[in-house]
Enzyme design. Structure first.
Site, PDB file in Angstrom:
ATOM      1  N   ARG A  51      34.595  53.873  38.247  1.00  0.00           N
ATOM      2  CA  ARG A  51      34.606  53.113  39.491  1.00  0.00           C
ATOM      3  C   ARG A  51      36.027  52.746  39.821  1.00  0.00           C
ATOM      4  NH1 ARG A  51      30.385  48.488  37.472  1.00  0.00           N
ATOM      5  NH2 ARG A  51      28.782  49.925  36.729  1.00  0.00           N
ATOM      6  N   ASP A  53      38.902  51.097  41.940  1.00  0.00           N
ATOM      7  CA  ASP A  53      38.907  49.939  42.847  1.00  0.00           C
ATOM      8  C   ASP A  53      39.454  50.286  44.228  1.00  0.00           C
ATOM      9  OD1 ASP A  53      37.868  47.820  41.253  1.00  0.00           O
ATOM     10  OD2 ASP A  53      39.717  47.896  40.067  1.00  0.00           O
ATOM     11  N   ARG A 198      46.340  48.414  35.565  1.00  0.00           N
ATOM     12  CA  ARG A 198      47.256  47.664  36.426  1.00  0.00           C
ATOM     13  C   ARG A 198      47.854  46.444  35.720  1.00  0.00           C
ATOM     14  NH1 ARG A 198      43.486  47.234  41.600  1.00  0.00           N
ATOM     15  NH2 ARG A 198      45.132  45.795  42.262  1.00  0.00           N
TER      16      ARG A 198
END
Lengths: 245, 245
Positions: A51, A53, A198
């Site tokens: 998934r 973002d 991240r």
């Protein structure tokens, strides 16, 4: 006879609210399901390997779905690329064994994070890089990246969610190198936690700026506390490069 | 004391009607003049080295303007990049001799034209490449490109205009090479006619597909007739790389 179809998907995530389907917003999954449902004239649901973002890109995302018609993979490939807008491209359509599941069969995933590291920003790849003005020590960042390789509890490097019981992941590879003005990081793991790449990158940037010592990285891992790590870098620099099966 | 300021400008031309200012549409020159006029609180006019068309990009376009204030080049650089939108970036601001003129002082200009040459298109650089699905013989194209090097009347390779009396230009270099799925062409000349690179590239693509022979290229040059040459390729693949002084 039922067929299982594997899609390899390239996308520019800039204008999407991530891969996974959600009500009332544009998502990659939503767009592909809409096109497949047009092609098959019935509701089709796809399963994605990861998934990504909002704003995150993919060079080779993988998804699969089943159907029982005589439509060939060639026809599906052309029809999908004909219907999808130009920021999503189906790179390949393959028939795979029925027990293949894009998410559960995946053995590893590789992401790249790209930083444009020079005094002025750039217009050409601005949606695909994070612009960072101050000089970064790529050798220190690469050494720091290597310290994360192995099996660790990455609680300090993720946003926790109720769905997730296990914060241990195995990093197989994590390297940083410079290519002209770009600083590219590649990271491969059995799986990733929410925002993990991240936050790891935000932490490496602190190392590259000389603000975090190597010792501190070990302390952050041990703390199992998101607040100890560096900031979360923007989505635009992140790209899902490959899913290995 | 009057100062002459040279700007080196990078831009994504996708959303602009070319470099040169025009009424009622967004142009690169118009945007930069608008920002300079804000900074100086009076109307400032800039002179560009080349008029790129709508949708054409630049890595290093050059423009100059004069002013008589004490504003430093560093201040101008920061102020311009602060005011401009993210598809235009000022790479450098330098004070140059008063007789420097971005257009008339230029000795040569270099453009690149990039073709994405593979069976499926790509999302990442879609505004900066021309997608061509069928395989191209890059060696034949490079040989054909070499035949244009030298001083020729390029009437067959331009859109004529009343302003232009002389259709002779000197090509210093014209090369094609492959880099992965990209086919990159670089062309340097003392100057270019309107649409010249895009028509030359459309002609090379015909060579790369085996549709035009090398002999035919000589005939097209001699004909001085635009209708003899290949089609005009789209603006999106074209980028002004450098202006030499």
């Amino acid at each position: 006879m039922e067929k299982n179809i594997k899609l390899t998907i390239e996308y520019d995530g800039t204008n999407y609210h991530g891969f996974q389907i959600q009500p009332d917003v544009k998502t990659i999954q939503g767009e592909i399901e809409r096109c497949l449902s047009l092609i098959f004239q019935k509701t089709i649901k796809i399963y994605g390997a990861g998934r990504t973002d909002a704003g995150v890109h993919a060079l080779e995302q993988v998804a699969n779905f089943k159907h029982s018609t005589d439509k060939s993979t060639g026809l599906l490939h052309r029809a999908l690329n004909g219907l999808l807008s130009e920021d999503i491209i189906i790179r390949s359509v393959e028939e795979v064994p029925l027990d293949f599941h894009s998410r559960y069969s995946a053995r590893n995933r590789t992401y790249q994070y790209t930083i444009l590291n020079r005094p002025y920003s750039g217009v050409f790849f601005r949606d695909f890089v994070y612009f960072y003005r101050y000089s970064l020590d790529v050798e220190a960042m690469n050494r720091a990246a290597g310290m994360f390789v192995g099996t660790h509890d990455f609680s300090s490097f993720c946003v926790k969610s109720d769905d997730e019981k296990n914060y241990t992941r195995t990093l197989v590879r994590f390297k940083c190198w410079r290519s002209g003005d770009l600083l590219i990081s590649e990271i491969e793991a059995d799986g990733f936690l929410h925002m993990m790449v991240r936050i790891l990158m935000g932490t490496l940037v602190q190392v590259g700026r000389g603000k975090y010592s190597f010792e501190r990285l070990g302390d952050i891992l041990k703390a199992k506390d998101r607040r100890q790590a560096g900031p979360t870098l923007p989505a635009r620099g992140l790209c899902l490069i490959r899913v290995g099966y």
